[in-house]
Motif scaffolding. Sequence first.
Motif, PDB file in Angstrom:
ATOM      1  N   VAL A 111      -0.697   3.239   8.066  1.00  0.00           N
ATOM      2  CA  VAL A 111       0.069   4.081   7.157  1.00  0.00           C
ATOM      3  C   VAL A 111      -0.764   5.333   6.848  1.00  0.00           C
ATOM      4  CG1 VAL A 111      -0.800   2.908   5.085  1.00  0.00           C
ATOM      5  CG2 VAL A 111       1.322   4.216   4.975  1.00  0.00           C
ATOM      6  N   ARG A 112      -0.072   6.458   6.815  1.00  0.00           N
ATOM      7  CA  ARG A 112      -0.710   7.738   6.472  1.00  0.00           C
ATOM      8  C   ARG A 112       0.254   8.490   5.580  1.00  0.00           C
ATOM      9  NH1 ARG A 112      -0.199  12.760   9.509  1.00  0.00           N
ATOM     10  NH2 ARG A 112      -1.664  14.314   8.698  1.00  0.00           N
ATOM     11  N   ALA A 113      -0.262   9.067   4.506  1.00  0.00           N
ATOM     12  CA  ALA A 113       0.594   9.786   3.568  1.00  0.00           C
ATOM     13  C   ALA A 113      -0.090  11.081   3.138  1.00  0.00           C
ATOM     14  CB  ALA A 113       0.886   8.921   2.343  1.00  0.00           C
ATOM     15  N   ASP A 130       3.544   5.898  -5.568  1.00  0.00           N
ATOM     16  CA  ASP A 130       3.336   6.031  -7.009  1.00  0.00           C
ATOM     17  C   ASP A 130       2.321   7.122  -7.329  1.00  0.00           C
ATOM     18  OD1 ASP A 130       5.147   4.015  -7.445  1.00  0.00           O
ATOM     19  OD2 ASP A 130       3.625   2.449  -7.710  1.00  0.00           O
ATOM     20  N   ALA A 131       1.416   7.381  -6.389  1.00  0.00           N
ATOM     21  CA  ALA A 131       0.396   8.415  -6.592  1.00  0.00           C
ATOM     22  C   ALA A 131       0.903   9.798  -6.190  1.00  0.00           C
ATOM     23  CB  ALA A 131      -0.863   8.067  -5.788  1.00  0.00           C
ATOM     24  N   VAL A 190       0.845  -1.199   0.000  1.00  0.00           N
ATOM     25  CA  VAL A 190       0.000   0.000   0.000  1.00  0.00           C
ATOM     26  C   VAL A 190       0.878   1.245   0.000  1.00  0.00           C
ATOM     27  CG1 VAL A 190      -1.828   1.240   1.214  1.00  0.00           C
ATOM     28  CG2 VAL A 190      -1.791  -1.262   1.239  1.00  0.00           C
ATOM     29  N   ARG A 191       1.963   1.200   0.733  1.00  0.00           N
ATOM     30  CA  ARG A 191       2.903   2.321   0.729  1.00  0.00           C
ATOM     31  C   ARG A 191       3.378   2.623  -0.696  1.00  0.00           C
ATOM     32  NH1 ARG A 191       5.149  -0.036   5.721  1.00  0.00           N
ATOM     33  NH2 ARG A 191       4.742   1.407   7.435  1.00  0.00           N
ATOM     34  N   TYR A 220      -4.944   7.240   3.876  1.00  0.00           N
ATOM     35  CA  TYR A 220      -4.778   6.415   5.076  1.00  0.00           C
ATOM     36  C   TYR A 220      -5.070   4.963   4.702  1.00  0.00           C
ATOM     37  CZ  TYR A 220      -6.121  10.983   7.023  1.00  0.00           C
ATOM     38  OH  TYR A 220      -6.239  12.322   7.289  1.00  0.00           O
ATOM     39  N   ALA A 221      -4.495   4.049   5.490  1.00  0.00           N
ATOM     40  CA  ALA A 221      -4.826   2.634   5.354  1.00  0.00           C
ATOM     41  C   ALA A 221      -4.552   1.941   6.673  1.00  0.00           C
ATOM     42  CB  ALA A 221      -4.024   1.987   4.228  1.00  0.00           C
TER      43      ALA A 221
END
Length: 277
Positions: A237-239, A224-225, A218-219, A249-250
């Motif tokens: 995970v938070r980006a 990639d996004a 997922v990271r 988030y995931a």
Amino acid sequence: MMDDIAWSPPRRRNGIWWIVASGLLLPAGWIAWLLVALAGYNGAGNSTHSLATQTTRSIVVTAVCAGVPLTGVVVLLVQRRRDRSVTLVGPVACTVFAVLAAGSLGYPTVGVAETLAADADRRAQPLTELETSRTQTEAEHDLAGVGERAVRALSEDLRAGEVGRYTRQCPLSNLQQGTEYTWEWSASSVPDGDPRSDAERKADELPAAEVERRIAPVREVFRDAGLREVDPYGWDVRAIGDDWLREAYAGVTEVSGDVSIETTCLAGGPGDGYDDE
């Protein structure tokens, strides 16, 4: 024998009514200006209308509170030229009140006027390239694409969970109304409404190695996004990003999986709304 004639000193005129009026207006003006400011904050945000109204009312309050004592100064000095019984007490006192009013009310009024000017200048600016980079259809399609890839990377079946699509209004760079889009996916083997104790929720947590194995792909999807990982704040995970995607988030447990992705504020769109699939 002539009668003694009583002598009395000439009556002095201090302009007491001008002094009283000026003295009463000053605190009244402070209160009025504060009420005007509060009305502006409680209005429709920092809209042009509310700022213009606040500026106009602030100018009126300042003009009245400083103008009345200044008028008193002029009137009393004119009267003094014709009648020396008019003293300088009134003009001096009124001058003090005029200066106090101009300083205490004029300075913040200028600040409000400058805010109005800056607001008008900002609204006149064109939208940024990023804000116009996607139409509503493109934003919804691209957002769903990233979300679906994240769910598959989580080793989950998209059809096993619920997909939610949300939109909400937001201010663009020139303060026009734009739209933020949110795509969410959530799946859980726990029936809806089934209360979970702290011990049960703790037991649902996966070992750290298993979480990392599930979250690592997922990271990569988030990277990639164009997103970069930051403090997860309770998620696995938070980006966040500086492009059209703002945040993602995931999270995963023994009984559930969640993915949530949000866009930045984009021009156009349906505004406030909610659609759930």
